[in-house]
Design a protein around this motif. Sequence first.
Motif, PDB file in Angstrom:
ATOM      1  N   LEU A  56     -22.528 -56.401   3.764  1.00  0.00           N
ATOM      2  CA  LEU A  56     -22.799 -57.669   3.082  1.00  0.00           C
ATOM      3  C   LEU A  56     -21.832 -58.751   3.536  1.00  0.00           C
ATOM      4  CD1 LEU A  56     -23.513 -56.454  -0.574  1.00  0.00           C
ATOM      5  CD2 LEU A  56     -25.159 -57.347   1.073  1.00  0.00           C
ATOM      6  N   MET A  57     -20.590 -58.379   3.753  1.00  0.00           N
ATOM      7  CA  MET A  57     -19.599 -59.335   4.266  1.00  0.00           C
ATOM      8  C   MET A  57     -19.946 -59.772   5.683  1.00  0.00           C
ATOM      9  SD  MET A  57     -16.218 -57.347   2.832  1.00  0.00           S
ATOM     10  CE  MET A  57     -15.038 -58.520   3.483  1.00  0.00           C
ATOM     11  N   LEU A  58     -20.395 -58.810   6.485  1.00  0.00           N
ATOM     12  CA  LEU A  58     -20.757 -59.126   7.869  1.00  0.00           C
ATOM     13  C   LEU A  58     -21.974 -60.038   7.923  1.00  0.00           C
ATOM     14  CD1 LEU A  58     -19.861 -58.477  10.768  1.00  0.00           C
ATOM     15  CD2 LEU A  58     -21.478 -56.579  10.748  1.00  0.00           C
ATOM     16  N   ALA A  59     -22.840 -59.957   6.929  1.00  0.00           N
ATOM     17  CA  ALA A  59     -24.019 -60.822   6.891  1.00  0.00           C
ATOM     18  C   ALA A  59     -23.651 -62.277   6.622  1.00  0.00           C
ATOM     19  CB  ALA A  59     -24.994 -60.318   5.830  1.00  0.00           C
ATOM     20  N   ILE A  60     -22.492 -62.508   6.025  1.00  0.00           N
ATOM     21  CA  ILE A  60     -22.062 -63.879   5.761  1.00  0.00           C
ATOM     22  C   ILE A  60     -21.755 -64.603   7.051  1.00  0.00           C
ATOM     23  CG2 ILE A  60     -20.234 -65.284   4.725  1.00  0.00           C
ATOM     24  CD1 ILE A  60     -20.076 -63.285   2.473  1.00  0.00           C
ATOM     25  N   SER A  61     -21.006 -63.931   7.933  1.00  0.00           N
ATOM     26  CA  SER A  61     -20.653 -64.537   9.220  1.00  0.00           C
ATOM     27  C   SER A  61     -20.437 -63.429  10.249  1.00  0.00           C
ATOM     28  CB  SER A  61     -19.380 -65.385   9.100  1.00  0.00           C
ATOM     29  OG  SER A  61     -18.965 -65.868  10.370  1.00  0.00           O
ATOM     30  N   SER A  63     -18.784 -63.593  12.841  1.00  0.00           N
ATOM     31  CA  SER A  63     -17.473 -63.733  13.488  1.00  0.00           C
ATOM     32  C   SER A  63     -16.370 -62.977  12.762  1.00  0.00           C
ATOM     33  CB  SER A  63     -17.092 -65.216  13.587  1.00  0.00           C
ATOM     34  OG  SER A  63     -17.002 -65.800  12.289  1.00  0.00           O
ATOM     35  N   LEU A  64     -16.692 -62.328  11.646  1.00  0.00           N
ATOM     36  CA  LEU A  64     -15.682 -61.546  10.931  1.00  0.00           C
ATOM     37  C   LEU A  64     -15.265 -60.344  11.772  1.00  0.00           C
ATOM     38  CD1 LEU A  64     -17.160 -61.579   7.318  1.00  0.00           C
ATOM     39  CD2 LEU A  64     -15.114 -62.767   8.113  1.00  0.00           C
ATOM     40  N   LEU A  65     -13.964 -60.043  11.746  1.00  0.00           N
ATOM     41  CA  LEU A  65     -13.424 -58.950  12.544  1.00  0.00           C
ATOM     42  C   LEU A  65     -13.678 -57.602  11.879  1.00  0.00           C
ATOM     43  CD1 LEU A  65      -9.993 -60.567  13.520  1.00  0.00           C
ATOM     44  CD2 LEU A  65     -12.123 -60.566  14.842  1.00  0.00           C
ATOM     45  N   ALA A  66     -13.459 -56.539  12.663  1.00  0.00           N
ATOM     46  CA  ALA A  66     -13.707 -55.183  12.157  1.00  0.00           C
ATOM     47  C   ALA A  66     -12.774 -54.844  10.999  1.00  0.00           C
ATOM     48  CB  ALA A  66     -13.550 -54.165  13.280  1.00  0.00           C
ATOM     49  N   ARG A  67     -11.546 -55.347  11.028  1.00  0.00           N
ATOM     50  CA  ARG A  67     -10.625 -55.044   9.933  1.00  0.00           C
ATOM     51  C   ARG A  67     -10.995 -55.793   8.660  1.00  0.00           C
ATOM     52  NH1 ARG A  67      -7.249 -58.341  13.334  1.00  0.00           N
ATOM     53  NH2 ARG A  67      -6.814 -60.373  12.410  1.00  0.00           N
ATOM     54  N   GLU A  68     -11.826 -56.838   8.787  1.00  0.00           N
ATOM     55  CA  GLU A  68     -12.277 -57.583   7.618  1.00  0.00           C
ATOM     56  C   GLU A  68     -13.547 -56.982   7.010  1.00  0.00           C
ATOM     57  OE1 GLU A  68     -10.917 -62.121   8.515  1.00  0.00           O
ATOM     58  OE2 GLU A  68     -12.472 -61.295   9.844  1.00  0.00           O
ATOM     59  N   THR A  69     -14.280 -56.240   7.805  1.00  0.00           N
ATOM     60  CA  THR A  69     -15.506 -55.581   7.326  1.00  0.00           C
ATOM     61  C   THR A  69     -15.382 -54.078   7.588  1.00  0.00           C
ATOM     62  OG1 THR A  69     -16.564 -55.985   9.460  1.00  0.00           O
ATOM     63  CG2 THR A  69     -16.920 -57.611   7.732  1.00  0.00           C
ATOM     64  N   PRO A  70     -14.714 -53.349   6.723  1.00  0.00           N
ATOM     65  CA  PRO A  70     -14.371 -51.933   6.987  1.00  0.00           C
ATOM     66  C   PRO A  70     -15.533 -50.960   6.765  1.00  0.00           C
ATOM     67  CG  PRO A  70     -13.543 -52.561   4.851  1.00  0.00           C
ATOM     68  CD  PRO A  70     -14.184 -53.794   5.426  1.00  0.00           C
ATOM     69  N   LEU A 121      -4.852 -48.471   4.328  1.00  0.00           N
ATOM     70  CA  LEU A 121      -4.890 -49.514   5.359  1.00  0.00           C
ATOM     71  C   LEU A 121      -5.940 -50.572   5.040  1.00  0.00           C
ATOM     72  CD1 LEU A 121      -4.487 -47.441   8.661  1.00  0.00           C
ATOM     73  CD2 LEU A 121      -2.802 -48.957   7.595  1.00  0.00           C
ATOM     74  N   VAL A 122      -7.134 -50.122   4.667  1.00  0.00           N
ATOM     75  CA  VAL A 122      -8.200 -51.068   4.321  1.00  0.00           C
ATOM     76  C   VAL A 122      -7.797 -51.909   3.121  1.00  0.00           C
ATOM     77  CG1 VAL A 122     -10.573 -51.252   3.496  1.00  0.00           C
ATOM     78  CG2 VAL A 122     -10.011 -49.628   5.309  1.00  0.00           C
ATOM     79  N   MET A 123      -7.158 -51.293   2.153  1.00  0.00           N
ATOM     80  CA  MET A 123      -6.699 -52.014   0.973  1.00  0.00           C
ATOM     81  C   MET A 123      -5.670 -53.080   1.347  1.00  0.00           C
ATOM     82  SD  MET A 123      -5.126 -50.386  -2.505  1.00  0.00           S
ATOM     83  CE  MET A 123      -3.830 -49.583  -1.548  1.00  0.00           C
ATOM     84  N   ALA A 124      -4.778 -52.747   2.289  1.00  0.00           N
ATOM     85  CA  ALA A 124      -3.767 -53.707   2.718  1.00  0.00           C
ATOM     86  C   ALA A 124      -4.406 -54.896   3.430  1.00  0.00           C
ATOM     87  CB  ALA A 124      -2.755 -53.011   3.633  1.00  0.00           C
ATOM     88  N   PHE A 125      -5.349 -54.622   4.349  1.00  0.00           N
ATOM     89  CA  PHE A 125      -6.031 -55.704   5.056  1.00  0.00           C
ATOM     90  C   PHE A 125      -6.832 -56.566   4.083  1.00  0.00           C
ATOM     91  CE2 PHE A 125      -5.747 -53.012   9.025  1.00  0.00           C
ATOM     92  CZ  PHE A 125      -4.927 -53.898   9.712  1.00  0.00           C
ATOM     93  N   ALA A 126      -7.544 -55.912   3.148  1.00  0.00           N
ATOM     94  CA  ALA A 126      -8.350 -56.665   2.190  1.00  0.00           C
ATOM     95  C   ALA A 126      -7.469 -57.533   1.290  1.00  0.00           C
ATOM     96  CB  ALA A 126      -9.183 -55.704   1.352  1.00  0.00           C
ATOM     97  N   SER A 127      -6.315 -57.031   0.905  1.00  0.00           N
ATOM     98  CA  SER A 127      -5.396 -57.818   0.069  1.00  0.00           C
ATOM     99  C   SER A 127      -4.887 -59.037   0.828  1.00  0.00           C
ATOM    100  CB  SER A 127      -4.220 -56.944  -0.377  1.00  0.00           C
ATOM    101  OG  SER A 127      -4.662 -55.842  -1.125  1.00  0.00           O
ATOM    102  N   HIS A 128      -4.556 -58.848   2.106  1.00  0.00           N
ATOM    103  CA  HIS A 128      -4.078 -59.969   2.932  1.00  0.00           C
ATOM    104  C   HIS A 128      -5.149 -61.040   3.078  1.00  0.00           C
ATOM    105  CE1 HIS A 128      -2.187 -62.177   6.177  1.00  0.00           C
ATOM    106  NE2 HIS A 128      -3.258 -61.963   6.940  1.00  0.00           N
TER     107      HIS A 128
END
Length: 224
Positions: A56-61, A63-70, A121-128
Amino acid sequence: MGQGQKGSSDKKEGKTRRDESPAPEDGQKCRVCRFPLLVALLQLLLGVAVTAVAFLMLAISPSLLARETPHWAGIILCLVSILGFILYFITYLPDERTSMQFICKLLYFILCTIGLVISVLVMAFASHHYAQTSNFTCERMGEDCVCRLNLEDPIARTFTYEGVDDCEVITGTLTLYFLLQIVLNVLQALVCAVGAFIMWKHRYQVFFAGLQIGSPSYKQWQKV
């Protein structure tokens, strides 16, 4: 006469032993509540949820990176849960008498540990990224949405999201998805930690209490 009485007493003793044994169907009442089925089921549900939110996040844009859409993290954890289901359906024997049982338990312990690390790791990236998107100021430029953390800083880093029709999706919906990823991965990390801890605590021993039927010499065990 003595042999007849002895045989009769043996039959009565055997009947009494069978009567005192719990019925096999009693162990079927809460099979879903037993380890590792419950842990594997939670891992599967959370893994599917993490993957769905990531797409769903990837459907928004795009250009989102892999660490942003786990989505990769959710898929890996779904595979871990499948091994948990396999471990549940293996016929358990006392004292690790099957190599398949030992290998599955060891592999499940390792994958639960890896799943715990991945979730953290995913939690850390998502928090950032949640902290970033919460403070974004975005504006439309053509078909893209350009966001900055500080408009007053001329050299501030800009973030470009391609294919976004409304910039409010970045500061609203995408931020909510990051928060949802944090919650899901916290739960996933806890489930993986519980699975790894129980495997370590029991040192790869039997989790199902075998029901021994008849004389102990027969070694007839039934999974309950």
